[in-house]
Design an enzyme around this catalytic site. Structure first.
Site, short mmCIF file in Angstrom:
data_model
loop_
_atom_site.label_atom_id
_atom_site.label_comp_id
_atom_site.label_asym_id
_atom_site.label_seq_id
_atom_site.Cartn_x
_atom_site.Cartn_y
_atom_site.Cartn_z
N TYR A 153 4.51 21.99 -5.54
CA TYR A 153 5.81 21.31 -5.64
C TYR A 153 6.77 22.08 -6.54
O TYR A 153 7.68 21.51 -7.13
CB TYR A 153 5.61 19.86 -6.11
CG TYR A 153 5.28 18.95 -4.95
CD1 TYR A 153 6.27 18.17 -4.35
CD2 TYR A 153 4.00 18.91 -4.42
CE1 TYR A 153 5.98 17.37 -3.26
CE2 TYR A 153 3.70 18.11 -3.32
CZ TYR A 153 4.70 17.34 -2.75
OH TYR A 153 4.41 16.55 -1.66
N GLY A 267 3.58 14.58 4.79
CA GLY A 267 3.11 15.96 4.68
C GLY A 267 1.87 16.09 3.83
O GLY A 267 0.97 16.89 4.14
N ASP A 268 1.79 15.29 2.75
CA ASP A 268 0.58 15.30 1.92
C ASP A 268 -0.61 14.77 2.70
O ASP A 268 -1.73 15.28 2.56
CB ASP A 268 0.81 14.44 0.67
CG ASP A 268 1.89 15.02 -0.23
OD1 ASP A 268 1.70 16.12 -0.76
OD2 ASP A 268 2.93 14.36 -0.41
N ARG A 269 -0.37 13.72 3.50
CA ARG A 269 -1.47 13.18 4.30
C ARG A 269 -1.94 14.18 5.34
O ARG A 269 -3.14 14.35 5.57
CB ARG A 269 -1.04 11.88 4.98
CG ARG A 269 -2.17 11.22 5.78
CD ARG A 269 -3.36 10.93 4.87
NE ARG A 269 -4.51 10.45 5.61
CZ ARG A 269 -5.76 10.80 5.33
NH1 ARG A 269 -6.01 11.67 4.36
NH2 ARG A 269 -6.76 10.30 6.00
#
Length: 331
Positions: A153, A267-269
């Site tokens: 990030y 997106g994290d999933r």
């Protein structure tokens, strides 16, 4: 379930703050909605969300990240489940917070069935992982991983020279999935899968007409084994190194989420689901198919908001929130 070591998430953990309310009027100072706050909630964001999602798929998750010693950092630690083992990285500054304001009402814009719509987002906090030496615990965690997810990030974790060397070495023996950021470094060589989103891919490769060609360019540029560009409601495009063409992986029609659904954290999933699938032996094609379905189900179930700890608006919650903001912002 993963065996033979933990799922290790390396990256920048953030505190996500959700503010909800009603917008029935505009400010006299400008044509902007005034939001009367009705509720506020907190949840892990960034690499913290990726780690939280991992505990739903695997027995052991280790989060290697930098955390500040401030009220926002304390709230972030408390929001992580006990099954996530924290391994700290050297860190300087205040906890990075992302505060999303959503509202219902005539001045908030169109929302389906009374669903709050985004009004604005406020980012604050200046924390970064520093380049000081990492601990033996961090080195051991990465070396023992059965899979590594780098959730970049743009706050220094993925750019740390020692972390990069450790992850690149581990990529020779276990799957490394790298979720990049425009302000972060390039992925280490040999990553099993890199997962830029649509906007990132267009920024990284602005001179190509389609996402299939962008995926191929990025695979070659990063010396990755595969690149999957996530396209939201359009699924994903996957290119595997040395293959003649890219593969489009659509979202199955019966699993599509409503058009107005909240997609925060999808997106994290996607990245966490792909990492778990590849750690269990899936080839990139099947891992991406699994990740597309997992991300879609995540959105259908409320996305990241479903993992938030709610707090009704009150003078006490306002004071707590003010303390989080004040200690995360350098005036």
């Amino acid at each position: 379930m993963i065996s033979g070591g933990p799922l290790v998430v390396v990256g920048d953990a953030l505190l996500d703050i959700e503010v909800e309310g009603r917008a029935d009027r505009y400010s006299p100072d400008g044509h902007v909605p005034v939001v009367d706050v009705t509720a506020r909630s907190f949840r892990p964001g960034g690499a913290g969300l990726a780690a939280l999602l991992g505990v739903h798929d695997v027995a052991e998750v280790v989060l290697v990240t930098g955390l500040a010693d401030d009220p926002a950092g304390e709230r972030l630690r408390a929001a992580l489940p006990s099954r996530v083992r924290l391994v700290p990285l050297p860190f300087a500054g205040s906890t990075v917070c992302k505060e999303r304001v959503r509202a219902v009402g005539p001045c908030a814009g169109a929302g389906a069935d009374g669903t709050p719509v985004p009004v604005t987002r406020l980012d604050f906090g200046d924390g970064r992982v520093s380049h000081d030496s990492v601990t033996a615990d961090a080195r051991t965690a990465i070396a023992s991983a059965c899979a590594v997810l780098v959730a970049d990030y743009g706050r220094g974790a993925a750019a740390h020279p020692e972390i990069r060397a450790l992850v690149e070495k581990q990529a020779r023996r276990v799957p490394v999935v790298w979720d990049p950021h425009p302000r972060g470094p390039e992925p280490v060589r040999g990553a099993a899968l890199v997962t830029p989103n649509r906007d990132e891919a267009e920024r990284f490769v602005p001179d190509r007409p389609d996402f299939a060609s962008r995926a191929k360019v990025l695979t070659d540029r990063w010396a990755a084994r595969a690149v999957a560009i996530t396209l939201g409601a359009d699924g994903a495009v996957l290119y595997r190194r040395f293959q003649p063409s890219a593969l489009h992986v659509p979202i199955p029609a019966e699993r599509r989420a409503p058009a107005a659904a909240d997609t925060c954290g999808a997106g994290d999933r996607f990245a966490s689901a792909a990492t778990v699938a590849m750690s269990e032996g899936a080839e990139p094609d099947n891992a991406v198919r699994h990740a597309v379905v997992s991300a879609t189900e995540f959105v259908r179930r409320g996305a990241a908001s479903a993992f938030a700890t709610a707090q009704a608006a009150s003078p006490e919650s306002d004071r707590t929130h003010a303390d989080v903001v004040a200690r995360s912002v350098h005036w």
